[in-house]
Motif scaffolding. Sequence first.
Motif, mmCIF file in Angstrom:
data_model
loop_
_atom_site.group_PDB
_atom_site.id
_atom_site.type_symbol
_atom_site.label_atom_id
_atom_site.label_comp_id
_atom_site.label_asym_id
_atom_site.label_seq_id
_atom_site.Cartn_x
_atom_site.Cartn_y
_atom_site.Cartn_z
ATOM 1 N N GLU A 61 0.801 -1.228 0.000
ATOM 2 C CA GLU A 61 0.000 0.000 0.000
ATOM 3 C C GLU A 61 0.833 1.275 0.000
ATOM 4 O O GLU A 61 0.349 2.339 -0.355
ATOM 5 N N GLY A 62 2.088 1.192 0.420
ATOM 6 C CA GLY A 62 2.883 2.392 0.630
ATOM 7 C C GLY A 62 2.644 2.926 2.027
ATOM 8 O O GLY A 62 2.276 2.180 2.948
ATOM 9 N N PHE A 63 2.828 4.234 2.237
ATOM 10 C CA PHE A 63 2.649 4.813 3.560
ATOM 11 C C PHE A 63 1.157 4.897 3.918
ATOM 12 O O PHE A 63 0.330 5.274 3.090
ATOM 13 N N VAL A 64 0.848 4.528 5.144
ATOM 14 C CA VAL A 64 -0.485 4.719 5.700
ATOM 15 C C VAL A 64 -0.341 5.456 7.021
ATOM 16 O O VAL A 64 0.717 5.409 7.665
ATOM 17 N N LEU A 65 -1.389 6.159 7.411
ATOM 18 C CA LEU A 65 -1.399 6.913 8.663
ATOM 19 C C LEU A 65 -2.154 6.110 9.709
ATOM 20 O O LEU A 65 -3.303 5.725 9.492
ATOM 21 N N LEU A 90 -15.207 7.669 10.022
ATOM 22 C CA LEU A 90 -14.161 7.079 9.189
ATOM 23 C C LEU A 90 -14.343 7.603 7.773
ATOM 24 O O LEU A 90 -15.388 7.390 7.151
ATOM 25 N N TYR A 91 -13.330 8.286 7.254
ATOM 26 C CA TYR A 91 -13.439 8.901 5.944
ATOM 27 C C TYR A 91 -13.346 7.853 4.830
ATOM 28 O O TYR A 91 -12.710 6.814 4.981
ATOM 29 N N GLY A 96 -12.924 4.528 -3.650
ATOM 30 C CA GLY A 96 -13.042 3.261 -2.936
ATOM 31 C C GLY A 96 -12.138 3.139 -1.726
ATOM 32 O O GLY A 96 -12.283 2.208 -0.921
ATOM 33 N N ASN A 97 -11.182 4.065 -1.555
ATOM 34 C CA ASN A 97 -10.335 4.028 -0.368
ATOM 35 C C ASN A 97 -11.135 4.474 0.849
ATOM 36 O O ASN A 97 -11.964 5.379 0.766
ATOM 37 N N PRO A 160 -5.621 5.569 4.655
ATOM 38 C CA PRO A 160 -4.815 5.760 3.449
ATOM 39 C C PRO A 160 -4.648 7.238 3.090
ATOM 40 O O PRO A 160 -3.878 7.595 2.207
ATOM 41 N N PHE A 161 -5.398 8.101 3.799
ATOM 42 C CA PHE A 161 -5.398 9.539 3.481
ATOM 43 C C PHE A 161 -4.351 10.250 4.337
ATOM 44 O O PHE A 161 -4.680 11.009 5.259
ATOM 45 N N TRP A 162 -3.070 9.988 4.042
ATOM 46 C CA TRP A 162 -2.026 10.531 4.911
ATOM 47 C C TRP A 162 -1.854 12.040 4.779
ATOM 48 O O TRP A 162 -1.175 12.659 5.583
#
Length: 669
Positions: A61-65, A90-91, A96-97, A160-162
């Motif tokens: 996924e890469g970086f997640v917060l 929860l955003y 779809g994320n 996923p919305f870092w």
Amino acid sequence: MRVLVLILTLSFTVTTFSQNIKFGKVSKEELEETVNPLDSTANATYLYKYRKSYFEYEQEEGFVLKTDIHERIKIYNQEGFDYATKKISLYKSNGGNEEDISNIKANTYNLVGGKVIDVKLNKSGIFESKDNKYSNEVKFTMPNIKPGCVIEYKYQITSPFWSNVDEFVFQHNIPIKKLEASFSTPEYFNFKVNTKGFLSVVPEVESKRGSIVFNNKTRSGQYTVRTTYSSSEVEFTKQISRYNLENVPALKNEPYVNSINNYRSSIKYELSFTKFPQSTVKYYSTTWEDVVNNAYKSSSFGEELKKTTYFQKDIDALIGSVSDPVKRMGLIFDFIKSQVKWNGYYGYYSGDGVRKAYKDHVGSSGDINLMLTAMLRHAGLNANPVLVSTRTHGIPLFPTREGYNYVVTWVKLPDGSVALLDATDKYSVPNVLPYRALNWQGRIVAKNGGSGLIDLYPKTKSKNSMTMMVKIDEEGTLEGSYRSIKTNHRALSFRNSYNEANKDDYLEKLENKYNGIEISDYEVKNDLDLSKPIQESYKFVKESQVDIIGDKMYFSPLFYLKTSENPFKLEKREFPVDFGYPSITSYRMIINIPEGYKIESVPESAAIGLPDNLGSFQYKVVGNGSTIQVSVASQVNQPIVSPIYYEALKKYFNTFIEKEAEQVVLTKV
């Protein structure tokens, strides 16, 4: 708006940050506590509030917060039971994320027979629902809630919305005994720190080394396939900001605050840019010009303003024979309000497109008012959208992408006058925006992407003029007639509450509001004719409005309409008083006294004013034979009153409350 900072007495700990309060280890002392020792008025207290937000690298996924939450709350009485229900947003995105919540643990603790007894929250007590198209909601209510209990919960959110880090909030409506928070960011992310509120909160910042391990799998060989595993490691520097506070006082709410969150101590981390290895720098919005330009270039904003084919035939037919710009504006404004219903969604972008909203006859605030702007432009009017932050959303103190959450329409007419329009409210008229939109300044977005600020507060006073004819009988019962005329925001508020209500229910609530008054012949005129003021009238009977002692009668000349309580109770107020709009409230009454009585005395006339012409109160009672004439006028000339006038405002309210409580004395002849 200038950010105010007031340094309060706090205990700051600068020792090594650690979560030293363990989940499940609630003490008897915590359960035995009956009041907060520093705030006996508190219905509940955060015994511990912990938040840790940090970035993790996931190979797929890469970086997640990630954010870890742990909160422990003491509930002193039934009024504190509201804190036993937790709601977590929860955003999610159109792509779809979405954010995910995990590891929920929650307990309620009570002291029974001198022992600490805990009850766990069952998974069946956790509910997830679709809040709206942009967020889901997870909700749970703690079990076995009793006065004196302690509740505790913890969970983790993976996002996923870092680029969107939730605000760090350091002050609530209840006190906090101990707060620990931290934010850790890799060197690839650069955040700007925005601070607001009245507490001086300074983080302890340090740098540490971190690393990312990449695991690789390769296959080789033509006939015999061999799998080889390898790993590589990339080191980086991460910055950790830690906050450690104790005994944070509650932020007390009071009437006439646009949003208490504007003054709540908090820190917002806004992403400025990212710089990943072997990549160029990517900049994010850092100025209001950036915010406006990004909105203007967006396919859901600027592009929607250019679309006209879906409405062109309808609007041409509507205004084809009308040349007057004001009439054109009025026809289009009324047309939108009748054709497209607001779905309750806020936003300044169009949701699924203005064309679809027009076809379906329903849309968000962005759909409706972008559509309105486009139609007015098509009609040859100088119209632009105005970005707005609603009252509950707060004042956009800093240039962030989330600073605004709403849009209205600005029109400049050929005579130089300006109109603000919001077609989400079917009872709104030009320059009478819904109350939710009256929040300091909006930002006009011009056709070329330029912007400017505009005051959202109205200049014209809203009026509520009341006239009463009253007769008092020998038992002290009132009988009479009432008539009122309401304009502007007073009329808008009335229409929304009256027109959308069941009429029998509305009348019952009105009678209950005045403690059992009996109302008959109730009538409202112009409830649907927005070009005229609201006219409300009724006849009434009200008992026990006169005190009879011996051969004398005593009563306030305003009876049940008098102001009895000062809304301003804080000893000191650090934030402005926001009335929303300037107003005038006036009463004119003729009181017929019962036969066999004469007027012994009436209250003296009075006129008081606030400094700098902020407001005034005029009060006059004149007795003449068998009648008493009462004239009262109270006006607020400015929608916003600075906190420097708070003492004067508080005294002003006390004075006219005392004046309205003064009594007329009648003596039996």
